[in-house]
Every structure is written in structure tokens, then in C-alpha cells.
Scaffold this motif. Structure first.
Motif, mmCIF file in Angstrom:
data_model
loop_
_atom_site.group_PDB
_atom_site.id
_atom_site.type_symbol
_atom_site.label_atom_id
_atom_site.label_comp_id
_atom_site.label_asym_id
_atom_site.label_seq_id
_atom_site.Cartn_x
_atom_site.Cartn_y
_atom_site.Cartn_z
ATOM 1 N N VAL A 107 12.320 -0.846 1.004
ATOM 2 C CA VAL A 107 11.276 -1.862 1.087
ATOM 3 C C VAL A 107 10.798 -1.882 2.537
ATOM 4 O O VAL A 107 11.603 -1.788 3.460
ATOM 5 C CB VAL A 107 11.850 -3.248 0.706
ATOM 6 N N VAL A 108 9.494 -1.983 2.752
ATOM 7 C CA VAL A 108 8.929 -1.983 4.103
ATOM 8 C C VAL A 108 8.199 -3.297 4.353
ATOM 9 O O VAL A 108 7.456 -3.783 3.498
ATOM 10 C CB VAL A 108 7.961 -0.793 4.306
ATOM 11 N N PHE A 109 8.415 -3.853 5.545
ATOM 12 C CA PHE A 109 7.723 -5.066 5.976
ATOM 13 C C PHE A 109 6.900 -4.769 7.225
ATOM 14 O O PHE A 109 7.402 -4.122 8.148
ATOM 15 C CB PHE A 109 8.719 -6.184 6.301
ATOM 16 N N GLU A 110 5.684 -5.267 7.249
ATOM 17 C CA GLU A 110 4.834 -5.176 8.427
ATOM 18 C C GLU A 110 5.003 -6.475 9.229
ATOM 19 O O GLU A 110 4.880 -7.561 8.669
ATOM 20 C CB GLU A 110 3.376 -5.016 8.023
ATOM 21 N N ILE A 111 5.294 -6.345 10.514
ATOM 22 C CA ILE A 111 5.441 -7.482 11.404
ATOM 23 C C ILE A 111 4.280 -7.390 12.400
ATOM 24 O O ILE A 111 4.317 -6.592 13.349
ATOM 25 C CB ILE A 111 6.800 -7.432 12.163
ATOM 26 N N LYS A 112 3.243 -8.166 12.160
ATOM 27 C CA LYS A 112 1.998 -8.050 12.931
ATOM 28 C C LYS A 112 1.908 -9.136 13.984
ATOM 29 O O LYS A 112 1.908 -10.333 13.640
ATOM 30 C CB LYS A 112 0.805 -8.138 11.986
ATOM 31 N N ASP B 172 0.849 -1.187 0.000
ATOM 32 C CA ASP B 172 0.000 0.000 0.000
ATOM 33 C C ASP B 172 0.893 1.249 0.000
ATOM 34 O O ASP B 172 1.658 1.468 0.939
ATOM 35 C CB ASP B 172 -0.910 -0.017 1.230
ATOM 36 N N GLY B 173 0.814 2.025 -1.042
ATOM 37 C CA GLY B 173 1.684 3.186 -1.200
ATOM 38 C C GLY B 173 1.563 4.207 -0.081
ATOM 39 O O GLY B 173 2.562 4.772 0.367
ATOM 40 N N LYS B 174 0.343 4.454 0.375
ATOM 41 C CA LYS B 174 0.126 5.440 1.438
ATOM 42 C C LYS B 174 0.764 4.981 2.744
ATOM 43 O O LYS B 174 1.456 5.755 3.418
ATOM 44 C CB LYS B 174 -1.374 5.673 1.624
ATOM 45 N N LEU B 175 0.570 3.717 3.129
ATOM 46 C CA LEU B 175 1.173 3.187 4.352
ATOM 47 C C LEU B 175 2.695 3.159 4.225
ATOM 48 O O LEU B 175 3.410 3.524 5.157
ATOM 49 C CB LEU B 175 0.630 1.788 4.652
#
Length: 105
Positions: A97-102, A77-80
């Protein structure tokens, strides 16, 4: 652990090796936002922790003595993506590069 949105924290990320199946731990800087941890990298190629998460998204985060079982996904998601990198750096390096760690409840 009490973190506020946009907080920066250094923690250990444990991934499962994509070739060996063995646990691999790396210390990274994370941004905490809306209940998730975010890590970024200049690239995926050559970064074993990134490649491991893409193949095996089940990871563990050890932050300030607390362990979290998590699921990792690459942020598309570009905005996030822009928001996380803006929280992380001033000025932000938008080519990362971005990673979400949930955390898994």
C-alpha cells in the motif's frame, strides 16, 4: 534540505491517533518524488500509522531537522503506485500500500 526525485530518506511521521486523538510518531523510510514524500506498507490492517492517516490525514513529517505540515492520501492511481514502488525497491513489491505525504504550502 535538497532531495532529488527518487531519493530515499528516513524520517519521523507524526499522525493523530484515530481513537485517542493523541500525537503518535513513527520512524519510516520515504521515497521523495515530485515534491511529495511516499511511504509504503505491507498492509493497512494492524498498522496504526496507516489507519491513523486514513482517519486524520493531517500529518507532520520531520526530515533532517526540517518539519513539514502535510496531508496524507492513499495512492489509488495504478501508474503512480507502480512508479513509487519501483523507485523504492528492485524488484518492486507491488502488493504494498502506498501513501502520498504532500507538504502543505
Amino acid at each position: 534540505m535538497k532531495l532529488q526525485g527518487g531519493s530515499s530518506i528516513v524520517a519521523d511521521l507524526t499522525t493523530i491517533g484515530r481513537k485517542t486523538g493523541e500525537r503518535r510518531t513513527v520512524e519510516l523510510r520515504f521515497t521523495y518524488y515530485q515534491g511529495c514524500f511516499y511511504a509504503s506498507s505491507s498492509k493497512v490492517e494492524g498498522k496504526h500509522w496507516c489507519q491513523n492517516m486514513l482517519k486524520n490525514p493531517g500529518v507532520e513529517l520531520n526530515a533532517q531537522g526540517e518539519r513539514f505540515s502535510c496531508k496524507a492520501t492513499q495512492v489509488t492511481d495504478g501508474k503512480l503506485h507502480r512508479h513509487i514502488l519501483t523507485l523504492r525497491d528492485s524488484p518492486p513489491a507491488m502488493d504494498r500500500v502506498v501513501f502520498e505525504i504532500k507538504p502543505i504550502s
